[in-house]
Design an enzyme around this catalytic site. Structure first.
Site, short mmCIF file in Angstrom:
data_model
loop_
_atom_site.label_atom_id
_atom_site.label_comp_id
_atom_site.label_asym_id
_atom_site.label_seq_id
_atom_site.Cartn_x
_atom_site.Cartn_y
_atom_site.Cartn_z
N SER A 1 26.75 41.56 46.83
CA SER A 1 26.85 41.17 45.48
C SER A 1 27.45 39.67 45.58
O SER A 1 27.29 38.81 44.99
CB SER A 1 27.35 41.96 44.26
OG SER A 1 28.85 41.90 44.39
N LYS B 1 34.53 33.94 43.08
CA LYS B 1 33.26 34.75 42.45
C LYS B 1 33.51 34.79 40.94
O LYS B 1 34.35 35.14 40.53
CB LYS B 1 33.28 35.97 43.28
CG LYS B 1 32.08 36.95 43.12
CD LYS B 1 32.13 38.45 43.61
CE LYS B 1 31.07 39.16 43.19
NZ LYS B 1 31.05 40.38 43.91
N SER C 1 29.99 44.45 49.59
CA SER C 1 29.25 43.41 48.86
C SER C 1 29.97 42.22 49.60
O SER C 1 29.83 40.92 49.06
CB SER C 1 29.51 43.42 47.19
OG SER C 1 28.50 44.45 46.92
#
Length: 493
Positions: free
Chosen positions: A159, A79, A183
């Site tokens: 997210s 990420k 998330s």
């Protein structure tokens, strides 16, 4: 010939050790698939094929000499909040465009030390602020799943939606995420994956761009519970560079997968039955309860009375911490800079141009609740609620070993479908997940079924602090009972 797209992380690691294929072949396939899917899914901020091949060749040399490590040669996506030395890190924000860290995050270093191969950074909601992965500066990430008979593009959840989208599309064998209010777990539920956050401090936050420091939990997204345990095993570690890092030893999480759950007490909290929740979610939750009963668990009805205050408390604490953390992005030392007439004007123009609307909204909320006259009324009160939520869980875990809930109040929804909705409606996507972040305890989403449109739904397992082993045992029992094997039809490449 091996079909690389169907391999689990454990399968890939085992196949490399048995020399069924090489790390170079696996890396070539992964990079090729990533590049082919990017135009349709928009799930990466960067694909680094050159670095992937360099790391894969080094892995092949180690494997050939019998010195392969636990994850030797296995491609892992990161990420875009995790610093990888020499690789651009933007947190999917214009304000960090062009920033290349000269250091490595502890989590990524742990993975490279275990032999994993880096090939890409995954897109995300800007600075991890969002529940759908529509706020990235580079545009919305697209879920590989589609509803039956529909071409509507769906959100992958946020997210960590870029990591989830890539994995669901058969790209990579694991991916890192961060979970501040759900998330990791929410995108896992939206894409038919396993997503888990450990106890706060189990995985170091050093080298990870901060959203809300007391709520941020790095963790893994994978296709199976076993893969998740393996990946978390190598992400977690004590870290002297992170003052909130847990200093105890990391247990053997993988050994807990497949362990009998007979005799465990599973709590069903009445407060998670919320108004307007689709009947399919309720039915799946009941099914999960029956699966665990059949596996020998005792089901116990419990109450977590402070749950109704969790979301408002979260959306005071998180923006307050974000407003402080994001103050460092001023265009002076790194990232995007917009010249103004003077220093203050440069600050204002750089931040206005660099931050998206959702980030600006949360900075303003955070600044407001921390301001004179409102600090006591909002922020301190939210901290008191936070303590009460933790006390609720502590009381519950005196009666039960784990708690079972839905992960999300719905399946994935269309990109842009909530554009006219209030921010509060979007924040409600986190209603089942934020409590575990507020309490700092482990939680996992396991894919458990499909809704009437053929979209994935997840069940959530929550356990007491530092008891990830029970989380993995119960998660594996749900996985075995659910037998979830559905995959999205490949339309993107």
């Amino acid at each position: 010939m091996t079909d690389f797209s169907t391999l689990s992380l454990a399968d890939a690691a085992a196949g490399l050790k048995k020399k069924d294929f090489t790390a170079t072949e696996l890396a070539e396939f992964t990079v090729r698939e990533a590049e082919a899917a990017q135009g349709a899914l928009n799930c990466f901020t960067l694909i680094d094929g050159e670095r992937a091949m360099r790391m894969a060749r080094a892995s092949d040399e180690r494997l050939s000499s019998g010195n392969g490590r636990a994850l030797e040669g296995v491609p892992i996506a990161m990420k875009d909040l995790f610093a990888v030395e020499g690789v651009e890190m933007t947190a999917s924000s214009n304000i960090l465009k062009g920033f290349t860290p000269t250091y490595e995050s502890t989590v990524s270093q742990n993975l490279w030390d275990a032999g994993a191969v880096f090939f890409a950074k995954t897109s995300m909601d800007e600075f991890a602020m969002g529940s759908s992965n529509e706020t990235a500066a580079s545009g919305a990430v697209v879920n590989p799943w589609r509803a039956k008979g529909s071409d509507e593009r769906l959100v992958p959840g946020g997210s960590s939606g870029g990591s989830a989208s890539a994995l669901a599309a058969g790209i990579s064998y694991g991916a890192t995420g961060t979970d501040t209010g759900g998330s990791i777990r929410q995108p896992a539920a939206f894409t038919g994956l396993v997503g888990a956050k450990p106890t706060y401090g189990r995985c170091s936050r050093w080298g990870v761009v901060a959203f809300a420091s007391s709520l941020d939990h790095p963790g893994p997204l994978t296709r199976t519970v076993r893969d998740n345990a393996i990946l978390m095993q190598h992400m977690a570690s004590p870290d002297p560079k992170d003052s909130t890092s847990y200093t105890g030893e990391v247990p053997d999480f993988a050994a807990a997968v497949g362990k009998s759950v007979k005799g465990l007490k599973i709590g069903i909290p009445s407060e998670y039955r919320v108004e307007g929740m689709p009947g399919e979610i309720e039915t799946l939750w009941s099914q999960g309860r029956e699966w665990l009963e059949a596996a020998g668990c005792e089901i116990v009805d419990i109450s977590l009375p402070m749950t109704k205050y969790a979301l408002p408390a979260y959306y005071i604490i998180a923006p307050a911490e974000a407003s402080s953390n994001l103050a460092r992005y001023d265009g002076m030392r790194y990232g995007q800079r917009v010249e103004g007439e003077d220093l203050i004007d440069t600050y204002e123009k750089s931040r206005a141009a660099g931050f998206g609307k959702e980030v600006q909204r949360r900075i303003m909320i955070g600044t407001y609740v921390l301001s004179a006259g409102y600090y006591d009324a909002y922020y301190l009160k939210a901290l008191k609620v936070r303590r009460r939520i933790l006390e609720d869980f502590n009381a519950a875990f005196e009666k039960v070993d784990a708690i079972l809930t839905p992960t999300t109040p719905s399946a994935a929804f269309g990109i842009g479908s909530k554009a006219k909705a209030s921010p509060i409606e979007m924040y409600l996507n986190d209603i089942f997940t934020v409590t575990a972040n507020i309490a700092g305890i482990p939680a996992m989403s396991v894919p458990a079924g499909l809704d009437k449109s053929g979209l994935p739904l997840g069940l959530q397992v929550i356990t007491r602090a530092l008891d990830e082993e029970t989380m993995f045992s119960v998660g594996a029992a749900l996985e075995d009972s659910a037998g979830f094997s559905a995959k999205p039809e490949k339309w993107w490449a």
